[in-house]
Design a protein around this motif. Structure first.
Motif, PDB file in Angstrom:
ATOM      1  N   GLY A  11      -7.316 -29.293  15.746  1.00  0.00           N
ATOM      2  CA  GLY A  11      -7.791 -28.544  14.581  1.00  0.00           C
ATOM      3  C   GLY A  11      -7.712 -29.424  13.369  1.00  0.00           C
ATOM      4  N   PRO A  12      -8.308 -28.966  12.249  1.00  0.00           N
ATOM      5  CA  PRO A  12      -8.281 -29.793  11.039  1.00  0.00           C
ATOM      6  C   PRO A  12      -6.857 -29.940  10.511  1.00  0.00           C
ATOM      7  CG  PRO A  12      -9.041 -27.580  10.511  1.00  0.00           C
ATOM      8  CD  PRO A  12      -8.943 -27.655  12.015  1.00  0.00           C
ATOM      9  N   VAL A  13      -6.526 -31.127   9.990  1.00  0.00           N
ATOM     10  CA  VAL A  13      -5.216 -31.340   9.370  1.00  0.00           C
ATOM     11  C   VAL A  13      -5.373 -31.075   7.881  1.00  0.00           C
ATOM     12  CG1 VAL A  13      -3.303 -32.921   9.018  1.00  0.00           C
ATOM     13  CG2 VAL A  13      -4.698 -33.089  11.108  1.00  0.00           C
ATOM     14  N   LEU A  14      -4.741 -30.018   7.392  1.00  0.00           N
ATOM     15  CA  LEU A  14      -4.898 -29.613   5.995  1.00  0.00           C
ATOM     16  C   LEU A  14      -3.779 -30.212   5.140  1.00  0.00           C
ATOM     17  CD1 LEU A  14      -5.925 -25.892   6.604  1.00  0.00           C
ATOM     18  CD2 LEU A  14      -7.339 -27.962   6.571  1.00  0.00           C
ATOM     19  N   ARG A  15      -3.819 -29.883   3.854  1.00  0.00           N
ATOM     20  CA  ARG A  15      -2.802 -30.405   2.951  1.00  0.00           C
ATOM     21  C   ARG A  15      -1.546 -29.537   2.933  1.00  0.00           C
ATOM     22  NH1 ARG A  15      -6.553 -31.848  -2.378  1.00  0.00           N
ATOM     23  NH2 ARG A  15      -7.906 -33.343  -1.319  1.00  0.00           N
ATOM     24  N   ASP A  16      -1.661 -28.338   3.499  1.00  0.00           N
ATOM     25  CA  ASP A  16      -0.583 -27.368   3.301  1.00  0.00           C
ATOM     26  C   ASP A  16       0.384 -27.268   4.470  1.00  0.00           C
ATOM     27  OD1 ASP A  16      -2.060 -26.077   5.205  1.00  0.00           O
ATOM     28  OD2 ASP A  16      -2.517 -24.315   3.995  1.00  0.00           O
ATOM     29  N   GLY A  17       0.335 -28.242   5.386  1.00  0.00           N
ATOM     30  CA  GLY A  17       1.138 -28.095   6.603  1.00  0.00           C
ATOM     31  C   GLY A  17       2.458 -28.840   6.609  1.00  0.00           C
ATOM     32  N   ALA A  18       2.816 -29.561   5.541  1.00  0.00           N
ATOM     33  CA  ALA A  18       4.082 -30.322   5.535  1.00  0.00           C
ATOM     34  C   ALA A  18       5.264 -29.365   5.510  1.00  0.00           C
ATOM     35  CB  ALA A  18       4.114 -31.251   4.330  1.00  0.00           C
ATOM     36  N   ARG A  19       6.299 -29.679   6.292  1.00  0.00           N
ATOM     37  CA  ARG A  19       7.467 -28.816   6.375  1.00  0.00           C
ATOM     38  C   ARG A  19       8.724 -29.638   6.094  1.00  0.00           C
ATOM     39  NH1 ARG A  19       4.363 -25.868   5.420  1.00  0.00           N
ATOM     40  NH2 ARG A  19       3.286 -24.315   6.677  1.00  0.00           N
ATOM     41  N   PRO A  20       9.754 -29.007   5.532  1.00  0.00           N
ATOM     42  CA  PRO A  20      11.009 -29.726   5.286  1.00  0.00           C
ATOM     43  C   PRO A  20      11.470 -30.441   6.556  1.00  0.00           C
ATOM     44  CG  PRO A  20      11.103 -27.555   4.278  1.00  0.00           C
ATOM     45  CD  PRO A  20       9.831 -27.590   5.081  1.00  0.00           C
ATOM     46  N   GLY A  21      11.864 -31.706   6.388  1.00  0.00           N
ATOM     47  CA  GLY A  21      12.281 -32.509   7.536  1.00  0.00           C
ATOM     48  C   GLY A  21      11.190 -33.421   8.055  1.00  0.00           C
TER      49      GLY A  21
END
Lengths: 336, 336
Positions: free
Chosen positions: A157-167
C-alpha cells in the motif's frame, strides 16, 4: 537563420510540438494505450489505482539561466515529480509536460528542455504521454510536469507521512545537503567547481538524479512513513512528525557524518546547516519499525519518540534534545 | 489589513494551501484513496486504464483581468480539461491544479480561482486530488490543470481522432461560435451585453459550461471519431480529417442555421466566421456511421468523404465544395 537564432515564433506551435515529440520517441511505451497527439492519453493501470502528482518550475525562481541549462531544468523537474512517487513506494508510468514560454524563447532552449526530460524519464523507464504548450505575454517561462505512477512490485500500500510511531528508526536513502551546497557554491561565484567533489555538488543542484527505486525498496522493507527531501531535512521531517503525531529526534553524530561529505567545499558549520535545511535533495526520508529493517545503503539519522517523552511537548523535530524550528530553514514560495 | 489588500506574500504558502483546500472540501471524494496533503494522490481506477490530459491558462494570453474574474478563469480551465476527456468518451475522476503567481497577487484572486475550479468540478462531480503553488519572479500568472479520467459507463473504448470513414455523418453537440462572438463583443467594448443573448455569449466566453456527458453518449452511440472544439471548427475538423484520411464536407445551410443564433449580436457574415473559426467553444465534434446514430440534441454539420471523391485531392475540410484553409482561422500559440 541559424539554428541558434530560431525562436518559438519562428518554428510555430506545430513545429515545436514535432520537435518535442521527437525527443521522447525512444522512451519506453509499455502501458501507453493512447499516446500524445489525441485529446488525451490513455494509460494502462495495474492493481486498480494510479498515483498522481504535479510540480512546477519557474524561471528566475526555480532556476537561473546563467546557472542552469535547459537540459538541467528538464532533468530536475522530472526528478522532483518522480521522487514524489517514490516517496509513496511508487514508480512512474507516465509524464505530462506543460511549457508556457514567450514566443521569443530560443527554440534551442525548448529542445534542450525536452532532451533533459527525456534523459531523466529514460533513466526511470517512464514515457511522456502528453502535454501542452502555451505562450506567455511576459518573459515568464514555466514548466509544469504531472507524473502518474503505480505502487512498486510487492508494495502492499502507499507509504504516507502519518505512519511514524514512537520507537521507529529514521533513515535517509543517501546524502543530504548536496543541492544546497551546490547552490552556495554558485552564489559564491564558483560556478564550475575547483575539484571533483565541488563539481558533484554543482551537478546535484543543477540536475539531481537519485535512486528512485529506493522508494519501493523502503516500502517493501516496511517503512511506516516516507517523504522526499525537497524543502530541507528539518522542514520535511517536521511534516512527517506532525502528520504522525511524534517527535523525530535527530542524532547529531549521524548528521555530522553526512556534513563531513560536504567539507571542504563548505566550512563544517555551513555543511551542517545545509544537511539540516538544504532543499531539492530528493533523497528519501523514511521511518522503519526497527533498525534491522532499514534497507542497505540507507543512513540512520535518529528515532521517533512520543511527544511527551524526554521533555518534548508537541510533535516536531529535535537535534540532540534541542527543538528545531522548521520555519528557520527551507523555502516558502511566498515568503510567509 | 483588509481582506482585499491581502496578498499571497501576506498569507504565506501554508495559508494559501489551506484556503485552496477549503474551497475543494465539498467536492465528491469517490475513488480518492489518498487526497491532497501527502507526496502524491492515489486515485482508484476502474477497467484498468486512466485518461490523462493537461491544459494551461496564462494571464494576458488566455484571459484579461479586466474582462474575466478569477472565478471565470477557474471555470474555463476546468472545462478545457474535462472537454478533452469527454472527447475520448470519458469522464473526469480527479484534477490536479498548479498555480504559479507573483507574491503580490491578491489573495482574493487565488481564492476566486479556487471557487471557480470548485464550481466547475462540482458540476462534473470531479474531486481535486492534488496540486502545486509556485511563485513567479515576474508578473506572470499561470494556471495548469491536469485532468484524470476514465471511459464512461458502457463505452467500449476511447474515441480517437482517426476513426472517421467515408460516408460518416459529422455532427456537433451544441452551438458554435459563442465564445468567439463573446470575445468579439468584449473587443468592441460591449463588456456587459445589451440583452440576454449578448450576455449569454459573454458568459460562454468567460466561463464555458457544456454538457460533458455528451462525450460518453456519443461514444455509446458509436461515434467513429471525436474532438472538442477548442481551436475552431475548421481547425479541429481538419485535425480529424487528416488523422482519419478523409475529407470532411461541411454543409453551408447547417452552418448558417448555427450562425443565425449569433445574430443580431454579430452581423450574419461575422457570425458565420465565428461558427467556422471561433475557438474555446468546447462543444464536441464527432462522426457517426449513419444519420440515425447521431444522438438527440446534436446538429448534423456534414459528412465524411474519401479524399479523391468530388475533386478533393487530400484530407481536409470543405464548405459547399470549397476547400477551407485551417491556418486562416484558429489560434497558433506562437504565431507560426
Amino acid at each position: 537563420m541559424t539554428e541558434d537564432a530560431t525562436t518559438l515564433a519562428g518554428r510555430g506551435e506545430a513545429g515545436l510540438l514535432g520537435d518535442v515529440l521527437a525527443a521522447y520517441r525512444d522512451l519506453p511505451t509499455d502501458g501507453v494505450l493512447v499516446g500524445p497527439g489525441d485529446d488525451t492519453a490513455l494509460l494502462a493501470v495495474r492493481r486498480g489505482a494510479v498515483l498522481a502528482t504535479t510540480d512546477t518550475m519557474v524561471r528566475g525562481r526555480d532556476w537561473r539561466d546563467d546557472w542552469s541549462t535547459a537540459e538541467d531544468v528538464g532533468v530536475k523537474v522530472v526528478t522532483q515529480n518522480l521522487a514524489d512517487l517514490a516517496a509513496m513506494g511508487g514508480r512512474g508510468t507516465g509524464l505530462l509536460v506543460a511549457l508556457a514560454a514567450p514566443a521569443t524563447l530560443p527554440l534551442s532552449w525548448a529542445r534542450g528542455l525536452s532532451t533533459g526530460i527525456a534523459h531523466a524519464a529514460g533513466l526511470a523507464g517512464v514515457p511522456v504521454v502528453g502535454g501542452d504548450v502555451s505562450s506567455t505575454a511576459t518573459d515568464a517561462v514555466m514548466v509544469a510536469v504531472t507524473a502518474l505512477g503505480e505502487l512498486g512490485e510487492g508494495v502492499p500500500g502507499p507509504v504516507l507521512r502519518d505512519g511514524a510511531r514512537p520507537g521507529d528508526v529514521l533513515a535517509v536513502s543517501g546524502s543530504l545537503g548536496r543541492s544546497g551546497a551546490g547552490l552556495a557554491l554558485l552564489e559564491a561565484g564558483r560556478t564550475t567547481g575547483r575539484d571533483e567533489r565541488e563539481r558533484a555538488l554543482l551537478e546535484h543542484h543543477r540536475r539531481p538524479l537519485v535512486d528512485l527505486g529506493q522508494g519501493p525498496v523502503a516500502a517493501r522493507a516496511g517503512a511506516s512513513a516516507m517523504i522526499d527531501v525537497s524543502d530541507g531535512l528539518v522542514r520535511d521531517a517536521d511534516r512527517v512528525a506532525r502528520a504522525s503525531g511524534v517527535v523525530l529526534e535527530l542524532d547529531g553524530t549521524a548528521l555530522r557524518a553526512l556534513a563531513d561529505r560536504l567539507v571542504p567545499a563548505l566550512t563544517p558549520e555551513e555543511a551542517l546547516r545545509q544537511v539540516l535545511s538544504g532543499g531539492e535533495e530528493h533523497e528519501l526520508l523514511a521511518t522503519f519499525p526497527t533498525a534491522g529493517t532499514v534497507p542497505a545503503g540507507w543512513s540512520v539519522l535518529g528515532r521517533a519518540a512520543a511527544p511527551g517523552e524526554g521533555g518534548a511537548d508537541a510533535p516536531g523535530v529535535r537535534l540532540d534534545g534541542r527543538r528545531l524550528d522548521p520555519s528557520a530553514g527551507g523555502w516558502d514560495h511566498f515568503g510567509g
